[in-house]
Design an enzyme around this catalytic site. Structure first.
Site, PDB file in Angstrom:
ATOM      1  N   HIS A  80      -4.900 108.943  56.073  1.00  0.00           N
ATOM      2  CA  HIS A  80      -4.582 107.648  56.679  1.00  0.00           C
ATOM      3  C   HIS A  80      -3.431 107.748  57.655  1.00  0.00           C
ATOM      4  O   HIS A  80      -2.845 106.750  58.032  1.00  0.00           O
ATOM      5  CB  HIS A  80      -4.187 106.642  55.598  1.00  0.00           C
ATOM      6  CG  HIS A  80      -5.200 106.478  54.524  1.00  0.00           C
ATOM      7  ND1 HIS A  80      -5.338 107.359  53.494  1.00  0.00           N
ATOM      8  CD2 HIS A  80      -6.162 105.540  54.351  1.00  0.00           C
ATOM      9  CE1 HIS A  80      -6.319 106.965  52.691  1.00  0.00           C
ATOM     10  NE2 HIS A  80      -6.844 105.875  53.197  1.00  0.00           N
ATOM     11  N   GLU A 104     -18.388 101.967  59.690  1.00  0.00           N
ATOM     12  CA  GLU A 104     -17.767 101.943  61.010  1.00  0.00           C
ATOM     13  C   GLU A 104     -18.788 102.102  62.123  1.00  0.00           C
ATOM     14  O   GLU A 104     -18.739 101.406  63.139  1.00  0.00           O
ATOM     15  CB  GLU A 104     -16.702 103.050  61.109  1.00  0.00           C
ATOM     16  CG  GLU A 104     -15.376 102.712  60.456  1.00  0.00           C
ATOM     17  CD  GLU A 104     -15.407 102.804  58.943  1.00  0.00           C
ATOM     18  OE1 GLU A 104     -16.430 103.251  58.385  1.00  0.00           O
ATOM     19  OE2 GLU A 104     -14.411 102.417  58.313  1.00  0.00           O
TER      20      GLU A 104
END
Lengths: 336, 464
Positions: free
Chosen positions: A141, A72
């Protein structure tokens, strides 16, 4: 590939899903501006972890729709570099939880470069990511951390809650000369509806009143807007008229709209899927008190997530999240 | 022994209504404390006391209208009138404890040094038996007021009407389960009515509608008074309103008729280039916190004040066929009241305040004038009044002199205009300043000096 390009949840009618609406926005952006490209994990061949970019690789080719390694920080950093170099990157980070790996890039570079360069360098970057719970994906998540990003000056933070907003938010975000974060609530992707042909764009500076009411203002955003509307419907059955305000933009907050609404209704319930302590809901409540204290006829109520990591088990997950019943109860408390 | 008398709160005031006492016999007061609310033709005004001492007796009942100068209260200024009490000595903490537990301190035997009542004495004594309900019921109408000394205007809608003397009141049980709130004065023992739990909106509505919150039954959580409860409650009889529009209108009408009848007005006007002043203001605003940011009015008012100092012939009053210059510049600020009428609270020593101070004072004065909560010292006659209608969109104001003053400065809107500057045409922000003046006291040349001085000052804003 045409069948894969536009999978239809409801092939018989004209309705589109939130996912499809986002994809249409992406397609339009890619088609209308050569500088726009999409990158992220699995956005190309897999079609996006949540299927948003399905078919776009085939349509626009690997230069415009780029798969990235699982890093990321690296690909958000690359997006910042590309934006500085004059492109208009749209970077997809799978979930807000993973975005923390790129927080250094987002906060220390994207959000600050305009200021630190004395206005010489802008970062016209759009970062899309999923947020929120409700799909049994467990704690790593499922969190709602958009409030953290809404804390950061230099960013614009958006949370489209409707099909129409999903369809048009990207073109508006790409116009912004500074970094824009787009939070898509995971539970909305399959939500379907008919696009309003009269809506051609999204006003990112304005919150939207999704339902008008006179007794209590329910402030919500993203995935909680539909829950707020559901609660408003139930309240209407009890004779309580709830006005639902969809923040739409979490930073900068359009306090004029929700404070204006509270001035009319004199009561407020703030719904926020984030944790209560130090949350966006705290900021909203605070602004209501700062600007409309003498209009309040009851303390402001908040409906937030339980202060635990979001559980995996379905019942527990449901119990941890704001639900229409909780919003209804809070609204009853402020009006009675 | 000193007397507290009905003050004169303006040149046109010859009588006033004592609408509310904020002290009781036995209270300690200090010079400057707000002791009463007086209703004048213009608004309700909090009146400060000029003596320190103990309130000996209140001579005028609430609701009575008396001429200016009438003694309203006797104030013992030395040891001659200590509060008449045979209470055993106790500390404030102990008094608080006793109040919370409904213990009558007079009935407690003190075991501490010098008969002082200790914590333990209170803890070991029996609480007073519950009082009869009619006492509790009358709490709203006959119980002494919350002292309210130095309280912020508007924080507590002072609506309760008092008929009893309150001198020997004792801690009363409350109608609701709320704990009595301790008064902030030093005497401590005197009970105060319980704070009525009410929503901010209900509080605001109660003030607007003249409803006594203590008389309203709350239907919200924990008996909280809500807006709906206030709306359905009858308005308190004779409750003072924050502003009485009809009276204010009448007062303005009287004063302005007198002005136009007696004062031979003349008018001057000039346009002032505000470019330098605004540029300076914007630079200054960048350094100031948002709350202290300046608006052009602050600069204009300061310039008028300084100009008034330079031209003392226009800063003063016309008294008994002669002009009496004022010793300081007390700038009157004409404020239009909601519902009609005008008030002109004054800004003392306006010429010596910094622009930032003028700004702060201006905000405060206007807000309180509109809320009908001016202090007596602020309504003392201004020496020169300014009326600024710029924010109302007009470009030029020709005002009417506010007697017994001799001049009034009118300010319009700052408008961008094409102007010739040093032989070139440029667009500059311009404001029209006018002077209305009393021809008995001054001539055009004097007036011109004032406007010119003001113009010059605004060209050097850094010296304001």
């Amino acid at each position: 590939m045409s069948t894969r390009t536009r999978p239809r949840a409801h092939p018989d009618d004209d309705s589109v899903t939130y996912r499809e609406a986002l994809r249409e926005g992406l397609r339009e952006a890619l088609a209308s501006d050569d500088r726009v490209f999409l990158m992220g994990e699995d956005v190309g061949r897999y079609g996006g972890c949540f299927g948003v970019s399905l078919g776009l690789l085939e349509e626009f080719g690997p230069d415009r729709v780029r798969d990235t390694p699982l890093s990321e920080s690296a690909f958000v950093g690359a997006g910042i570099g590309a934006a500085l170099a004059g492109l208009r990157p749209v970077v997809e980070i799978m979930t807000v939880n993973f975005s923390l790996l790129a927080l250094d890039q987002i906060l220390n570079n994207a959000a600050t470069l305009r200021h630190m360069s004395g206005g010489q360098l802008g970062v016209p970057l759009v970062i899309r990511m999923t947020t929120g719970a409700g799909r049994q994906l467990a704690a790593q998540h499922s969190h709602s951390l958009e409030g953290w990003y809404a804390h950061i000056p230099g960013l614009r933070v958006l949370a489209p809650a409707t099909i129409d907003d999903a369809r048009h938010v990207l073109s508006a975000a790409l116009v912004d000369p500074d970094p824009v974060l787009l939070f898509e609530h995971g539970s909305l992707y399959n939500a379907a509806g008919i696009l309003d042909p009269s809506v051609r764009s999204v006003d990112l500076d304005r919150a939207a009143v999704r339902r008008e009411g006179t007794d209590v203002t329910v402030v919500a955003y993203g995935g909680c807007v539909s829950k707020a509307l559901e609660a408003a419907e139930e309240l209407a059955g009890e004779g309580i008229s709830a006005e639902v305000v969809d923040l739409r933009t979490l930073r900068p907050l359009d306090d004029a709209t929700f404070v204006g609404s509270v001035r009319r209704t004199h009561r407020a319930v703030v719904v926020d899927e984030g944790w209560r302590s130090g949350s966006l809901s705290a900021e909203i409540e605070s602004r209501i008190c700062e600007q409309a204290f003498f209009e309040l006829d009851a303390p402001v109520e908040r409906v937030c997530s339980a202060e635990v990591p979001v559980p995996y088990a379905r019942r527990l997950e449901e119990a941890a999240l704001p639900q229409p019943a909780g919003i209804v109860a809070a609204a009853r408390r402020v009006v009675s | 022994m000193a007397e507290f008398t009905m003050p004169s709160l303006g040149a046109d005031m010859d009588e006033g209504t004592l609408s509310q006492w904020l002290v009781h016999p036995g209270d300690q007061v200090a010079r400057g404390d707000v002791v009463a609310v007086v209703e004048t033709a213009k608004s309700a005004i909090e009146v400060e006391c000029f003596h320190s001492g103990t309130v000996d007796a209140l001579l005028v009942d609430e609701g009575t209208t008396v001429p200016v100068g009438t003694p309203l209260a006797r104030i013992g200024t030395s040891a001659e009138s200590r509060p008449t009490t045979d209470r055993p000595p106790s500390t404030p903490l102990v008094r608080r404890l006793a109040q919370d537990r409904h213990v009558d301190l007079a009935a407690v035997h003190g075991s501490g040094p010098g008969g002082r009542i200790t914590r333990a004495d209170v803890e070991h004594s029996e609480p007073e038996p519950e009082r009869a309900p009619e006492h509790a019921k009358s709490a709203g109408s006959s119980q002494p007021l919350h002292t309210g000394i130095r309280r912020q205007p508007g924080t507590e809608p002072a609506r309760r009407k008092r008929s009893g003397s309150g001198a020997e009141a004792k801690p009363a049980p409350t109608t609701r389960s709320t704990k009595p709130v301790r008064s902030d004065d030093s005497t401590g023992e005197r009970p105060v009515p319980p704070r009525v739990k009410s929503s901010p909106l209900a509080r605001r509505l109660a003030t607007e509608l003249g409803v006594d919150l203590a008389e309203v039954t709350g239907t919200g959580r924990g008996g909280t008074v809500r807006a709906e409860d206030v709306r359905s409650a009858p308005a308190a009889e004779g409750a003072p309103r924050p502003a009485v529009p009809d009276m204010a209108r009448a007062a303005t009408a009287r004063l302005m008729s007198r002005s136009k009848r007696e004062i031979p007005h003349f008018y001057l006007s000039t346009t002032v280039d505000m470019a330098a002043a605004l540029e300076w203001m914007h630079a200054r605003n960048r350094e100031l916190p948002l709350s202290a940011r300046l608006v052009p009015a602050a600069l204009l008012f300061k310039a008028v004040a300084l100009a008034a100092r330079k031209v003392p012939e226009l800063n003063g009053h016309w008294v008994d066929d002669g002009f009496v210059p004022a010793e300081e510049v007390r700038l009157g600020i004409a404020v239009s009241l909601r519902g009609g009428g005008l008030a002109a609270p004054s800004l003392a020593h306006a010429d010596t305040l910094s622009v930032v101070e003028v700004m702060a004072a201006l905000k405060d004065l206007v807000a309180r004038a509109r809320g009908g909560r001016l202090r007596a010292s602020e309504t003392a006659d201004p020496s020169l009044t300014v009326t600024n209608l710029g924010d109302q969109g007009v470009e030029v104001v020709f005002g009417v002199v506010y007697p017994p003053q001799v001049a009034l400065v009118g300010l319009g809107r700052i408008v961008e205009r094409p102007v010739a500057v040093k032989g070139l045409l440029g667009v500059r922000p311009m404001v029209t300043a006018t002077l209305s003046a009393d021809h008995r006291a001054a001539d055009g040349a004097t007036g011109a000096r004032l406007l010119t001085a003001m113009d010059r000052l605004l060209q050097r804003p850094e010296d304001l």
